[in-house]
Every structure is written in C-alpha cells, then in structure tokens.
Design an enzyme around this catalytic site. Sequence first.
Site: not given
Ligand code: AG3
Length: 281
Positions: A30, A61, A104, A154-155
Amino acid sequence: MLSFTEAVHDGYGQTFRIDRLVHYEKTELQELVIFDNASFGRVLALDGLVQLTERDHHAYHEMIAHVPVLGHGAVRDVLVIGGGDGGVLREVLRHEDVRATLVEIDARVIGTARTHLPFVCGDAFDDPRAEIVIGDGLAFVRDTDRRFDVIVVDSTDPVGPAAALFGEAFYHDCKRCLRPGGVLVTQAGVPFFQGPQIAAAHALRAGLFAHATAYLAAVPTYTGGPIALGFASDADLAPGDLALLRERFRAARLETRYYAPDVHVGAFALPPEVRSLLHGA
Ligand code: AG3
C-alpha cells in the site's frame, strides 16, 4: 501549497494542508504517507485513507481497547488484527494481566510507526507481553489453535484486501478463536456515511453471536459524526454495569483522556437512526 485530500465518501472529501511531509513510501502492499498538519498534528494515511492523527487517536484507541477489556473483566489474552501503528496494542497492554498478539499484514506500517509515531505506539512493540506476527489476519484466525478473550479488529475501511475483514468467514473464524464469553470488537465505519456497510457487517455478527450491537466514539479525524465500533459476544456485556465498570477502571489505574466508565456505558446509547441500522426500524 501541498495538501492531502481523503475522498472516501461519495462527493465529499476532507483536505489537510501538508505542513511537512514526514514520510512517503509505496510498501509492497500500500501507499503509506505521514505528514504534519497544524490542526491535527501528525497524520498517518494508508492508500488515501486517514488512519489516525496525533490530536485524537487516543479517543479511538482508548475506546476500541478499554471497552472490551473492562467490559469483559477477566481478560488474559487479546488478539489485535491490523493495528500496525501500535495504538491498540499499547492501550490493551496498559492492563497489567493482559498479553497481546498483534497480526499486521504490512511490516512497514510497524516500522514507520516505531520511527515516526512514537506518541501512538510508545514502546508497546518491545513489551515482553506483546507478540508481533507479520501476516494476514484472515489466515491467522482460520489456522490458529490459540484462544483469546478479546479480539480487536483495527482495520481500515472495507476497500481492497481489508474488505474480507468485514466478511462472514472472518467473523466465523474470530468466534472460533474466542474463549467462552469472549468479545469481538471491530472498526465499523461512520454511520452518517457508511450506514449500509455498518448494517451488513452487523447482520453477519448478529447471526453468529448471541449478542451483537455497536457503540459510538467521537473521533473528528473520521469525518461525518461519531464512528461506530461493532461489539459482539455470546455473553451479555453491553452496555455494562456502571458500578462494576467503575470498580474495574479504578483497579486498572488507567490514565485516560476519552474513556471513562460513564462514557463506556453511554457509548452504547444509540440514536434511533443508528439503532435501526443494526436492529431494523
Ligand atoms: N483504523 C480505522 C481507520 C478508518 C479509516 N477510515 C477512514 N479514514 N474513512 C485506524 C487505525 C488506527 N489504529
């Protein structure tokens, strides 16, 4: 003037001024960008989606970590899927009795977080109670024999490879990896913009778990109102008992800026338009 526009939602985007480009890299998986912005502080974006900012990552968090851990009350083992910035890992490890495994897919997210986002991960990656696995979360929950009390997904949003982390097979395998009474928490999306996605993923979890709901957290970075976090368990843990949560919170001696036991309970109060996404009109 350099700027970064996140355009996830149809016909709407948010634009950050890039005051300083800190890091830019195309990893094998990515595009990873880190920059500084006057209002939000340091910003991490993956494939054009803002993942976190220095100003408000604590709210996300703390809520995604402490709600399941304190709601459960006797957590030993936590599995974090994604979360390569280390923010969830650091929060769950604030609980002394917790050990955590983080899976991860992109080692470079961890590497750059260590260098450029120390305010997110602290020294969590070096904690002896942390195990770091570089690999696909989907395969991990499919193949592992290990069992966990809490799984935190946590995606990023369900575009590209992350889409499978919102699918039935993955939730099924998560449930398989939970001990009895364990909790699955997921980044579900912003109801204002992502209602159908929240409804679809919730329906899958509701089909697998005796109790499935969601709770809300205000994280300005995820523009469009509060973000929803999916919460599913075979135990009936939501919203939780305030007196009990206060006791556990005190015993855990956490210093938090957003999480508090009454915020925990209140977060499960859903406006009717959000409730109906989950439980029908
Ligand atoms: N995880 C949630 C990201 C959401 C992204 N979406 C968006 N920007 N529309 C974040 C990772 C933090 N540890």
